[in-house]
Motif scaffolding. Sequence first.
Motif, PDB file in Angstrom:
ATOM      1  N   ASP A  90      37.106  -0.427   4.665  1.00 54.49           N
ATOM      2  CA  ASP A  90      35.750  -0.077   4.448  1.00 54.49           C
ATOM      3  C   ASP A  90      34.996   0.182   5.673  1.00 54.49           C
ATOM      4  O   ASP A  90      34.962  -0.463   6.899  1.00 54.49           O
ATOM      5  CB  ASP A  90      35.099  -0.932   3.589  1.00 54.49           C
ATOM      6  CG  ASP A  90      35.600  -1.142   2.090  1.00 54.49           C
ATOM      7  OD1 ASP A  90      36.494  -0.491   1.773  1.00 54.49           O
ATOM      8  OD2 ASP A  90      35.099  -2.212   1.509  1.00 54.49           O
ATOM      9  N   CYS A  91      33.921   0.895   5.566  1.00 57.56           N
ATOM     10  CA  CYS A  91      32.846   1.069   6.763  1.00 57.56           C
ATOM     11  C   CYS A  91      31.596   0.935   6.214  1.00 57.56           C
ATOM     12  O   CYS A  91      31.013   1.834   5.592  1.00 57.56           O
ATOM     13  CB  CYS A  91      33.178   2.300   7.521  1.00 57.56           C
ATOM     14  SG  CYS A  91      31.809   2.668   8.675  1.00 57.56           S
ATOM     15  N   GLY A  92      30.991  -0.202   6.498  1.00 51.68           N
ATOM     16  CA  GLY A  92      29.558  -0.430   5.853  1.00 51.68           C
ATOM     17  C   GLY A  92      29.509  -0.285   4.495  1.00 51.68           C
ATOM     18  O   GLY A  92      28.485   0.101   3.806  1.00 51.68           O
ATOM     19  N   GLY A  93      30.491  -1.097   3.815  1.00 51.04           N
ATOM     20  CA  GLY A  93      30.410  -0.800   2.400  1.00 51.04           C
ATOM     21  C   GLY A  93      31.007   0.407   1.584  1.00 51.04           C
ATOM     22  O   GLY A  93      31.020   0.348   0.434  1.00 51.04           O
ATOM     23  N   GLN A  94      31.369   1.539   2.576  1.00 47.89           N
ATOM     24  CA  GLN A  94      31.668   2.798   2.056  1.00 47.89           C
ATOM     25  C   GLN A  94      33.221   2.755   2.195  1.00 47.89           C
ATOM     26  O   GLN A  94      33.745   2.397   3.276  1.00 47.89           O
ATOM     27  CB  GLN A  94      31.160   3.976   2.653  1.00 47.89           C
ATOM     28  CG  GLN A  94      29.592   4.041   2.796  1.00 47.89           C
ATOM     29  CD  GLN A  94      29.439   4.245   1.251  1.00 47.89           C
ATOM     30  OE1 GLN A  94      29.829   4.984   0.492  1.00 47.89           O
ATOM     31  NE2 GLN A  94      28.208   3.443   0.879  1.00 47.89           N
ATOM     32  N   PRO A  95      33.952   3.039   1.179  1.00 50.84           N
ATOM     33  CA  PRO A  95      35.649   3.033   1.242  1.00 50.84           C
ATOM     34  C   PRO A  95      35.800   4.330   2.044  1.00 50.84           C
ATOM     35  O   PRO A  95      35.404   5.254   2.277  1.00 50.84           O
ATOM     36  CB  PRO A  95      35.687   2.993  -0.396  1.00 50.84           C
ATOM     37  CG  PRO A  95      34.783   3.809  -0.827  1.00 50.84           C
ATOM     38  CD  PRO A  95      33.651   3.281  -0.200  1.00 50.84           C
ATOM     39  N   ALA A  96      37.050   3.959   2.638  1.00 51.22           N
ATOM     40  CA  ALA A  96      37.592   5.194   3.373  1.00 51.22           C
ATOM     41  C   ALA A  96      38.351   6.186   2.296  1.00 51.22           C
ATOM     42  O   ALA A  96      38.545   5.559   1.352  1.00 51.22           O
ATOM     43  CB  ALA A  96      38.984   4.583   4.384  1.00 51.22           C
ATOM     44  N   VAL A  97      38.382   7.270   2.866  1.00 53.33           N
ATOM     45  CA  VAL A  97      38.941   8.259   1.740  1.00 53.33           C
ATOM     46  C   VAL A  97      40.384   8.996   2.453  1.00 53.33           C
ATOM     47  O   VAL A  97      40.493   9.012   3.762  1.00 53.33           O
ATOM     48  CB  VAL A  97      37.950   9.321   1.514  1.00 53.33           C
ATOM     49  CG1 VAL A  97      36.809   9.008   1.002  1.00 53.33           C
ATOM     50  CG2 VAL A  97      37.611  10.368   2.725  1.00 53.33           C
ATOM     51  N   PRO A  98      41.206   9.492   1.726  1.00 48.49           N
ATOM     52  CA  PRO A  98      42.431  10.169   2.156  1.00 48.49           C
ATOM     53  C   PRO A  98      42.037  11.329   2.942  1.00 48.49           C
ATOM     54  O   PRO A  98      41.142  11.829   2.807  1.00 48.49           O
ATOM     55  CB  PRO A  98      43.015  10.474   0.735  1.00 48.49           C
ATOM     56  CG  PRO A  98      42.414   9.612  -0.340  1.00 48.49           C
ATOM     57  CD  PRO A  98      41.077   9.328   0.171  1.00 48.49           C
ATOM     58  N   GLU A  99      43.204  11.612   3.662  1.00 47.27           N
ATOM     59  CA  GLU A  99      43.079  12.886   4.627  1.00 47.27           C
ATOM     60  C   GLU A  99      41.781  12.764   5.401  1.00 47.27           C
ATOM     61  O   GLU A  99      40.950  13.936   5.370  1.00 47.27           O
ATOM     62  CB  GLU A  99      43.138  14.301   3.781  1.00 47.27           C
ATOM     63  CG  GLU A  99      44.174  14.111   2.958  1.00 47.27           C
ATOM     64  CD  GLU A  99      44.660  15.428   2.264  1.00 47.27           C
ATOM     65  OE1 GLU A  99      43.543  16.123   2.102  1.00 47.27           O
ATOM     66  OE2 GLU A  99      45.711  15.443   1.562  1.00 47.27           O
ATOM     67  N   ASN A 100      41.549  11.664   6.093  1.00 45.83           N
ATOM     68  CA  ASN A 100      40.446  11.634   7.006  1.00 45.83           C
ATOM     69  C   ASN A 100      40.857  10.939   8.309  1.00 45.83           C
ATOM     70  O   ASN A 100      41.532  10.085   8.270  1.00 45.83           O
ATOM     71  CB  ASN A 100      39.252  11.111   5.994  1.00 45.83           C
ATOM     72  CG  ASN A 100      37.905  11.286   6.828  1.00 45.83           C
ATOM     73  OD1 ASN A 100      37.491  12.272   7.551  1.00 45.83           O
ATOM     74  ND2 ASN A 100      37.067  10.201   6.820  1.00 45.83           N
ATOM     75  N   ALA A 101      39.787  10.979   9.160  1.00 45.56           N
ATOM     76  CA  ALA A 101      39.906  10.009  10.293  1.00 45.56           C
ATOM     77  C   ALA A 101      38.243   9.898  10.516  1.00 45.56           C
ATOM     78  O   ALA A 101      37.385  10.697  10.392  1.00 45.56           O
ATOM     79  CB  ALA A 101      40.341  10.706  11.670  1.00 45.56           C
ATOM     80  N   PHE A 102      37.745   8.764  11.021  1.00 40.55           N
ATOM     81  CA  PHE A 102      36.603   8.296  11.212  1.00 40.55           C
ATOM     82  C   PHE A 102      36.319   7.249  12.337  1.00 40.55           C
ATOM     83  O   PHE A 102      37.147   6.324  12.441  1.00 40.55           O
ATOM     84  CB  PHE A 102      35.809   8.040   9.809  1.00 40.55           C
ATOM     85  CG  PHE A 102      36.357   6.880   9.052  1.00 40.55           C
ATOM     86  CD1 PHE A 102      35.759   5.441   9.620  1.00 40.55           C
ATOM     87  CD2 PHE A 102      37.356   6.803   8.277  1.00 40.55           C
ATOM     88  CE1 PHE A 102      36.218   4.275   8.842  1.00 40.55           C
ATOM     89  CE2 PHE A 102      37.818   5.824   7.656  1.00 40.55           C
ATOM     90  CZ  PHE A 102      37.323   4.552   7.956  1.00 40.55           C
ATOM     91  N   TYR A 103      34.731   7.350  12.771  1.00 36.86           N
ATOM     92  CA  TYR A 103      34.588   6.130  13.766  1.00 36.86           C
ATOM     93  C   TYR A 103      33.466   5.467  12.718  1.00 36.86           C
ATOM     94  O   TYR A 103      32.691   5.991  12.172  1.00 36.86           O
ATOM     95  CB  TYR A 103      33.684   6.689  14.769  1.00 36.86           C
ATOM     96  CG  TYR A 103      32.920   5.571  15.405  1.00 36.86           C
ATOM     97  CD1 TYR A 103      33.548   4.642  16.048  1.00 36.86           C
ATOM     98  CD2 TYR A 103      31.395   5.605  15.328  1.00 36.86           C
ATOM     99  CE1 TYR A 103      32.799   3.463  16.634  1.00 36.86           C
ATOM    100  CE2 TYR A 103      30.857   4.475  15.927  1.00 36.86           C
ATOM    101  CZ  TYR A 103      31.491   3.691  16.602  1.00 36.86           C
ATOM    102  OH  TYR A 103      30.556   2.651  17.126  1.00 36.86           O
ATOM    103  N   CYS A 104      33.659   3.998  12.635  1.00 32.69           N
ATOM    104  CA  CYS A 104      32.717   3.235  11.955  1.00 32.69           C
ATOM    105  C   CYS A 104      31.765   2.519  12.773  1.00 32.69           C
ATOM    106  O   CYS A 104      32.273   1.560  13.637  1.00 32.69           O
ATOM    107  CB  CYS A 104      33.573   2.197  10.905  1.00 32.69           C
ATOM    108  SG  CYS A 104      32.533   1.180  10.111  1.00 32.69           S
ATOM    109  N   PRO A 105      30.346   2.476  12.954  1.00 32.66           N
ATOM    110  CA  PRO A 105      29.681   1.853  13.519  1.00 32.66           C
ATOM    111  C   PRO A 105      29.580   0.517  13.328  1.00 32.66           C
ATOM    112  O   PRO A 105      29.022  -0.647  13.946  1.00 32.66           O
ATOM    113  CB  PRO A 105      28.175   2.560  13.706  1.00 32.66           C
ATOM    114  CG  PRO A 105      28.646   3.320  12.489  1.00 32.66           C
ATOM    115  CD  PRO A 105      30.076   3.673  11.835  1.00 32.66           C
ATOM    116  N   TYR A 106      29.950   0.111  12.269  1.00 32.22           N
ATOM    117  CA  TYR A 106      29.792  -1.191  11.689  1.00 32.22           C
ATOM    118  C   TYR A 106      31.158  -1.878  11.969  1.00 32.22           C
ATOM    119  O   TYR A 106      32.154  -1.842  11.021  1.00 32.22           O
ATOM    120  CB  TYR A 106      29.680  -1.474  10.011  1.00 32.22           C
ATOM    121  CG  TYR A 106      28.310  -0.637   9.712  1.00 32.22           C
ATOM    122  CD1 TYR A 106      27.318  -1.439   9.694  1.00 32.22           C
ATOM    123  CD2 TYR A 106      28.714   0.524   9.259  1.00 32.22           C
ATOM    124  CE1 TYR A 106      26.042  -0.634   9.277  1.00 32.22           C
ATOM    125  CE2 TYR A 106      27.353   1.310   8.750  1.00 32.22           C
ATOM    126  CZ  TYR A 106      26.149   0.616   8.857  1.00 32.22           C
ATOM    127  OH  TYR A 106      25.046   1.257   8.445  1.00 32.22           O
TER     128      TYR A 106
END
Length: 227
Positions: A90-106
């Motif tokens: 999770d990132c700040g309460g938001q779930p990760a999604v398939p087929e993605n890459a992300f930076y999480c500030p939290y």
Amino acid sequence: MTRRAFAAFFLLVTLVASCGTLAGSPPPDRAQQGDARATPCKGTGDDFPGDVKLARCLTEWFWANRFGQSGETYRPITRFVAYEGNDGPDCGGQPAVPENAFYCPYGHFVAYDATWLKAMYDRMGDGAVYVVIPHELGHAVQAQLVDDFRYNVQRELQADCYAGATLGGLIQARALRAEEGDEEELLVNLEAAGDPTDAWWAPDAHGTPQQRQGYFAQGYNEGVGAC
């Protein structure tokens, strides 16, 4: 993209007429002059796990040097998380999604769907890794600087520019080498990552293929200061 076989990275490849050209030899960058043996990064990037590890390590090494030249201290990400499908963090309460890459500030971490990234790697070459990972770490850099973007597309295109500047700087420092055909791989990956329309106001806009290629080229040709 490996340390083993650099011939001529981005051999004067024309992206799009309006986007400019990626020069075969990026301008000298005093912050990145040096020898690859001085990097803390091990391995040659001979396979997907190796390329992922090397791309992360070299990108953070590049930014640590850049921050140091400015009298600042780069803060490395706390985690580098590989996940599959819906099993991401999770990132700040938001779930990760398939087929993605992300930076999480939290938590200051980067996560990526390994199955998705491996599929792009297999289909479009190792350029996928050297576009996605420096881009996401570009967001980690933004989090340590002034982040006052009005539109998401501005944030994303600057991260593309940072990714280009990273690769240009690493090549200038002889820390990264490329094989024949890598320029096409990178262009294909940037094109595939572009938005289908120029809805720049959309909250999830990343930029059209032409815009993403152009900002990447700007960073590569002119360095971080152009971003």
